[in-house]
Design a protein around this motif. Structure first.
Motif, PDB file in Angstrom:
ATOM      1  N   HIS A  61      -6.318  75.080 -34.412  1.00  0.00           N
ATOM      2  CA  HIS A  61      -6.222  75.073 -35.868  1.00  0.00           C
ATOM      3  C   HIS A  61      -5.398  73.913 -36.425  1.00  0.00           C
ATOM      4  N   CYS A  62      -4.435  73.427 -35.657  1.00  0.00           N
ATOM      5  CA  CYS A  62      -3.618  72.288 -36.118  1.00  0.00           C
ATOM      6  C   CYS A  62      -4.421  70.994 -36.145  1.00  0.00           C
ATOM      7  N   ASP A  63      -5.390  70.881 -35.247  1.00  0.00           N
ATOM      8  CA  ASP A  63      -6.294  69.732 -35.186  1.00  0.00           C
ATOM      9  C   ASP A  63      -7.580  70.200 -34.505  1.00  0.00           C
ATOM     10  N   PRO A  64      -8.579  70.611 -35.297  1.00  0.00           N
ATOM     11  CA  PRO A  64      -9.816  71.173 -34.728  1.00  0.00           C
ATOM     12  C   PRO A  64     -10.565  70.240 -33.777  1.00  0.00           C
ATOM     13  N   LYS A  65     -10.244  68.945 -33.776  1.00  0.00           N
ATOM     14  CA  LYS A  65     -10.873  68.037 -32.808  1.00  0.00           C
ATOM     15  C   LYS A  65     -10.347  68.288 -31.397  1.00  0.00           C
ATOM     16  N   LEU A  66      -9.186  68.913 -31.298  1.00  0.00           N
ATOM     17  CA  LEU A  66      -8.587  69.204 -29.995  1.00  0.00           C
ATOM     18  C   LEU A  66      -9.047  70.568 -29.499  1.00  0.00           C
ATOM     19  N   PRO A  67      -9.191  70.710 -28.165  1.00  0.00           N
ATOM     20  CA  PRO A  67      -9.504  72.025 -27.626  1.00  0.00           C
ATOM     21  C   PRO A  67      -8.295  72.954 -27.788  1.00  0.00           C
ATOM     22  N   LEU A  68      -8.526  74.231 -27.645  1.00  0.00           N
ATOM     23  CA  LEU A  68      -7.475  75.228 -27.799  1.00  0.00           C
ATOM     24  C   LEU A  68      -6.518  75.181 -26.605  1.00  0.00           C
ATOM     25  N   PRO A  69      -5.255  74.794 -26.814  1.00  0.00           N
ATOM     26  CA  PRO A  69      -4.309  74.701 -25.696  1.00  0.00           C
ATOM     27  C   PRO A  69      -3.928  76.079 -25.161  1.00  0.00           C
ATOM     28  N   PHE A  70      -3.637  76.137 -23.866  1.00  0.00           N
ATOM     29  CA  PHE A  70      -3.212  77.389 -23.238  1.00  0.00           C
ATOM     30  C   PHE A  70      -1.966  77.185 -22.382  1.00  0.00           C
ATOM     31  N   ILE A  71      -2.051  76.288 -21.398  1.00  0.00           N
ATOM     32  CA  ILE A  71      -0.907  76.004 -20.525  1.00  0.00           C
ATOM     33  C   ILE A  71      -0.728  74.490 -20.453  1.00  0.00           C
ATOM     34  N   ASN A  72       0.520  74.052 -20.451  1.00  0.00           N
ATOM     35  CA  ASN A  72       0.839  72.647 -20.231  1.00  0.00           C
ATOM     36  C   ASN A  72       1.961  72.542 -19.219  1.00  0.00           C
ATOM     37  N   ILE A  73       1.953  71.442 -18.487  1.00  0.00           N
ATOM     38  CA  ILE A  73       3.022  71.101 -17.553  1.00  0.00           C
ATOM     39  C   ILE A  73       3.575  69.755 -17.995  1.00  0.00           C
ATOM     40  N   ALA A  74       4.898  69.662 -18.073  1.00  0.00           N
ATOM     41  CA  ALA A  74       5.517  68.393 -18.458  1.00  0.00           C
ATOM     42  C   ALA A  74       6.751  68.132 -17.617  1.00  0.00           C
ATOM     43  N   SER A  75       6.929  66.889 -17.280  1.00  0.00           N
ATOM     44  CA  SER A  75       8.151  66.448 -16.634  1.00  0.00           C
ATOM     45  C   SER A  75       9.064  65.938 -17.739  1.00  0.00           C
ATOM     46  N   GLN A  76      10.070  66.714 -18.071  1.00  0.00           N
ATOM     47  CA  GLN A  76      11.023  66.344 -19.112  1.00  0.00           C
ATOM     48  C   GLN A  76      12.226  65.654 -18.465  1.00  0.00           C
ATOM     49  N   LYS A  77      13.137  65.205 -19.286  1.00  0.00           N
ATOM     50  CA  LYS A  77      14.277  64.433 -18.772  1.00  0.00           C
ATOM     51  C   LYS A  77      15.076  65.199 -17.716  1.00  0.00           C
ATOM     52  N   LYS A  78      15.395  66.479 -17.982  1.00  0.00           N
ATOM     53  CA  LYS A  78      16.269  67.223 -17.082  1.00  0.00           C
ATOM     54  C   LYS A  78      15.591  68.413 -16.401  1.00  0.00           C
TER      55      LYS A  78
END
Length: 154
Positions: A61-78
């Motif tokens: 809904h925030c950007d209908p061009k994007l698929p619906l997010p479910f899970i993400n993995i990110a390497s953050q600073k700490k």
């Protein structure tokens, strides 16, 4: 730690050496345990698992061009972060996860609304993450998402 990668393998390749194995294992745990229908991609500059437009044509809904997010993995600073929208949206699932966590890891759960932070990469509860991934199908997520969005917009 914002990285620009076009595909998940490139994302992992750009990680610091000490994080590659943990992020790769987390990615494989998710891929091996998510129900059929989710797709892997780069989403919000992270490794993402989404409901594709073929299953949810309205997209996010925030950007209908994007698929619906479910899970993400990110390497953050700490830390390494696992973002799980099901935990954010389903109190019963959150309660289950919080109760199960100490049975798998002897460190305190460090968590935000949808973000689970792993500061010690040797203490990632892969078995628990696998169980978490098995608990929601793409259709379950679409139904929950649409209920929450429609109720929120009223």
């Amino acid at each position: 730690m914002t990285m620009f990668a076009k595909v998940p393998d490139e994302y992992i390749e750009k990680l610091p050496e000490e994080r590659k194995a943990a992020v790769s294992k987390l990615r494989e745990t998710i891929k091996s345990n998510l129900p059929k229908g989710f797709e892997e991609c780069i989403n919000y500059k992270m490794i993402g698992f989404v409901v594709p437009h073929s299953l949810h044509p309205d997209g996010y809904h925030c950007d209908p061009k994007l698929p619906l997010p479910f899970i993400n993995i990110a390497s953050q600073k700490k830390f390494i972060a696992l973002y799980h929208m099901g935990i954010y949206s389903n109190k019963a699932l959150l309660d289950w996860f919080v109760a199960e966590y100490p049975r798998h890891v002897n460190t305190k759960l460090d968590m935000g609304k949808s973000c689970i932070r792993f500061k010690n990469i040797n203490k990632i509860p892969y078995t628990l993450i696998a169980k978490l991934c098995q608990k929601m199908t793409p259709q379950d997520w679409i139904t929950l998402y649409e209920q929450n969005i429609k109720n929120h917009e009223k």
